[in-house]
Design a protein around this motif. Structure first.
Motif, PDB file in Angstrom:
ATOM      1  N   MET A   1      -7.070 -43.828 -21.953  1.00 31.31           N
ATOM      2  CA  MET A   1      -7.611 -43.747 -20.661  1.00 31.31           C
ATOM      3  C   MET A   1      -6.395 -42.995 -19.875  1.00 31.31           C
ATOM      4  N   ASP A   2      -6.576 -42.093 -19.213  1.00 33.65           N
ATOM      5  CA  ASP A   2      -5.503 -41.459 -18.423  1.00 33.65           C
ATOM      6  C   ASP A   2      -5.082 -42.122 -17.246  1.00 33.65           C
ATOM      7  N   TYR A   3      -3.806 -41.860 -16.603  1.00 32.16           N
ATOM      8  CA  TYR A   3      -3.286 -42.471 -15.763  1.00 32.16           C
ATOM      9  C   TYR A   3      -4.281 -42.651 -14.224  1.00 32.16           C
ATOM     10  N   LYS A   4      -4.989 -41.577 -13.954  1.00 29.42           N
ATOM     11  CA  LYS A   4      -5.548 -41.544 -12.692  1.00 29.42           C
ATOM     12  C   LYS A   4      -6.905 -42.355 -12.883  1.00 29.42           C
ATOM     13  N   THR A   5      -7.608 -42.560 -14.223  1.00 27.13           N
ATOM     14  CA  THR A   5      -8.654 -43.568 -14.541  1.00 27.13           C
ATOM     15  C   THR A   5      -8.125 -44.931 -14.517  1.00 27.13           C
ATOM     16  N   LEU A   6      -7.066 -45.346 -15.085  1.00 27.43           N
ATOM     17  CA  LEU A   6      -6.497 -46.604 -15.202  1.00 27.43           C
ATOM     18  C   LEU A   6      -6.264 -46.961 -13.701  1.00 27.43           C
ATOM     19  N   HIS A   7      -5.566 -46.318 -12.797  1.00 33.88           N
ATOM     20  CA  HIS A   7      -5.141 -46.267 -11.503  1.00 33.88           C
ATOM     21  C   HIS A   7      -6.378 -46.648 -10.774  1.00 33.88           C
ATOM     22  N   ARG A   8      -7.520 -46.069 -10.817  1.00 35.33           N
ATOM     23  CA  ARG A   8      -8.952 -46.330  -9.963  1.00 35.33           C
ATOM     24  C   ARG A   8      -9.446 -47.818 -10.540  1.00 35.33           C
ATOM     25  N   VAL A   9      -9.433 -47.882 -11.926  1.00 36.73           N
ATOM     26  CA  VAL A   9      -9.933 -49.219 -12.276  1.00 36.73           C
ATOM     27  C   VAL A   9      -9.176 -50.531 -11.894  1.00 36.73           C
ATOM     28  N   LEU A  10      -7.985 -50.122 -11.984  1.00 38.57           N
ATOM     29  CA  LEU A  10      -6.875 -51.189 -11.446  1.00 38.57           C
ATOM     30  C   LEU A  10      -7.194 -51.596  -9.823  1.00 38.57           C
ATOM     31  N   ASN A  11      -7.330 -50.348  -9.158  1.00 36.33           N
ATOM     32  CA  ASN A  11      -7.352 -50.712  -7.779  1.00 36.33           C
ATOM     33  C   ASN A  11      -8.695 -51.145  -7.127  1.00 36.33           C
ATOM     34  N   PHE A  12      -9.726 -51.043  -8.202  1.00 36.65           N
ATOM     35  CA  PHE A  12     -11.064 -51.611  -7.999  1.00 36.65           C
ATOM     36  C   PHE A  12     -11.030 -52.966  -8.255  1.00 36.65           C
ATOM     37  N   GLY A  13     -10.509 -53.205  -9.232  1.00 37.19           N
ATOM     38  CA  GLY A  13     -10.141 -54.678  -9.877  1.00 37.19           C
ATOM     39  C   GLY A  13      -9.633 -55.545  -8.798  1.00 37.19           C
ATOM     40  N   ILE A  14      -8.397 -54.979  -8.207  1.00 33.56           N
ATOM     41  CA  ILE A  14      -7.627 -55.482  -7.273  1.00 33.56           C
ATOM     42  C   ILE A  14      -8.550 -55.914  -6.198  1.00 33.56           C
TER      43      ILE A  14
ATOM     44  N   ILE B   1       0.719 -56.353 -11.236  1.00 32.73           N
ATOM     45  CA  ILE B   1      -0.223 -55.357 -11.446  1.00 32.73           C
ATOM     46  C   ILE B   1      -0.616 -54.616 -10.229  1.00 32.73           C
ATOM     47  N   VAL B   2      -0.376 -55.300  -8.914  1.00 27.87           N
ATOM     48  CA  VAL B   2      -0.658 -54.540  -7.628  1.00 27.87           C
ATOM     49  C   VAL B   2       0.779 -53.501  -7.659  1.00 27.87           C
ATOM     50  N   TYR B   3       1.863 -54.044  -8.038  1.00 30.46           N
ATOM     51  CA  TYR B   3       3.187 -53.324  -8.035  1.00 30.46           C
ATOM     52  C   TYR B   3       2.984 -52.088  -8.778  1.00 30.46           C
ATOM     53  N   TYR B   4       2.502 -52.327 -10.254  1.00 28.49           N
ATOM     54  CA  TYR B   4       2.440 -51.241 -11.127  1.00 28.49           C
ATOM     55  C   TYR B   4       1.590 -50.362 -10.712  1.00 28.49           C
ATOM     56  N   ASN B   5       0.293 -51.004 -10.280  1.00 26.09           N
ATOM     57  CA  ASN B   5      -0.592 -49.706 -10.001  1.00 26.09           C
ATOM     58  C   ASN B   5      -0.165 -48.804  -8.735  1.00 26.09           C
ATOM     59  N   GLU B   6       0.473 -49.368  -7.839  1.00 23.83           N
ATOM     60  CA  GLU B   6       0.595 -48.613  -6.580  1.00 23.83           C
ATOM     61  C   GLU B   6       1.811 -47.735  -6.798  1.00 23.83           C
ATOM     62  N   PHE B   7       3.017 -48.677  -7.260  1.00 25.63           N
ATOM     63  CA  PHE B   7       4.395 -47.751  -7.264  1.00 25.63           C
ATOM     64  C   PHE B   7       4.790 -47.155  -8.386  1.00 25.63           C
ATOM     65  N   VAL B   8       4.033 -47.404  -9.548  1.00 22.83           N
ATOM     66  CA  VAL B   8       4.421 -46.546 -11.017  1.00 22.83           C
ATOM     67  C   VAL B   8       3.303 -45.841 -11.341  1.00 22.83           C
ATOM     68  N   LEU B   9       1.999 -46.127 -11.412  1.00 19.90           N
ATOM     69  CA  LEU B   9       0.959 -45.488 -11.449  1.00 19.90           C
ATOM     70  C   LEU B   9       0.659 -44.409 -10.622  1.00 19.90           C
ATOM     71  N   GLY B  10       0.788 -44.859  -9.421  1.00 21.49           N
ATOM     72  CA  GLY B  10       0.688 -43.940  -7.972  1.00 21.49           C
ATOM     73  C   GLY B  10       1.625 -42.847  -8.012  1.00 21.49           C
ATOM     74  N   LYS B  11       2.712 -43.046  -8.438  1.00 20.43           N
ATOM     75  CA  LYS B  11       3.737 -41.890  -8.480  1.00 20.43           C
ATOM     76  C   LYS B  11       3.550 -41.206  -9.646  1.00 20.43           C
ATOM     77  N   LYS B  12       2.979 -41.638 -10.779  1.00 17.09           N
ATOM     78  CA  LYS B  12       2.797 -40.758 -12.008  1.00 17.09           C
ATOM     79  C   LYS B  12       1.591 -39.755 -11.639  1.00 17.09           C
ATOM     80  N   ILE B  13       0.605 -40.187 -10.743  1.00 15.37           N
ATOM     81  CA  ILE B  13      -0.300 -39.361 -10.433  1.00 15.37           C
ATOM     82  C   ILE B  13      -0.344 -38.603  -9.019  1.00 15.37           C
ATOM     83  N   LYS B  14       0.852 -38.975  -8.400  1.00 14.91           N
ATOM     84  CA  LYS B  14       1.413 -38.508  -7.212  1.00 14.91           C
ATOM     85  C   LYS B  14       0.361 -38.585  -6.088  1.00 14.91           C
ATOM     86  N   LEU B  15      -0.076 -39.800  -5.898  1.00 14.25           N
ATOM     87  CA  LEU B  15      -1.054 -40.205  -4.581  1.00 14.25           C
ATOM     88  C   LEU B  15      -0.538 -39.622  -3.550  1.00 14.25           C
TER      89      LEU B  15
END
Length: 127
Positions: free
Chosen positions: A1-14, A113-127
């Motif tokens: 799963m790529d970062y963008k997809t993981l970010h979307r899944v986590l965002n929806f789950g949160i 999970i909230v921190y990782y999703n926004e501040f780690v994954l978000g940075k990797k996909i440059k939201l």
């Protein structure tokens, strides 16, 4: 799963966690323990209306998360709210928590999970 997809899944789950807790646990009172916690912490007189108000706020949080508007602010607010709420419950009403004082571990995991999703994954996909 790529970062963008993981970010979307986590965002929806949160968002789902907030929405389910708000609607089912608080507004519909399917988990009466939540209203008991509010009664013990904030007072029994207004516990029903305050529990419903908290549920509405949680649903609003879910919508805000899905909207991605000011996502860093949303993530920061979630972290603060979950930390404060769980610390208060840990100190004041551990007997009403599903897993007692162990509940704080689930709160910490959710915060991570909230921190990782926004501040780690978000940075990797440059939201």
């Amino acid at each position: 799963m790529d970062y963008k997809t993981l970010h979307r899944v986590l965002n929806f789950g949160i968002a789902l966690v907030w929405g389910i807790n708000g609607l089912f646990c608080k507004i519909l009172n399917l988990v009466p323990r939540h209203q008991q916690i509010v009664a013990k912490v904030l007072g029994a007189e207004l516990s029903k209306i305050l529990t419903i108000a908290i549920g509405i706020a949680e649903i609003a949080m879910a919508i805000w998360i899905i909207s991605r508007i000011w996502s860093k602010l949303t993530a920061t607010l979630q972290i603060i709210v979950v930390a404060v709420m769980n610390l208060l419950e840990f100190i004041l009403v551990p007997e009403l928590l599903l897993w007692g004082r162990f509940n704080i571990m689930f709160a910490a995991l959710f915060i991570f999970i909230v921190y990782y999703n926004e501040f780690v994954l978000g940075k990797k996909i440059k939201l």
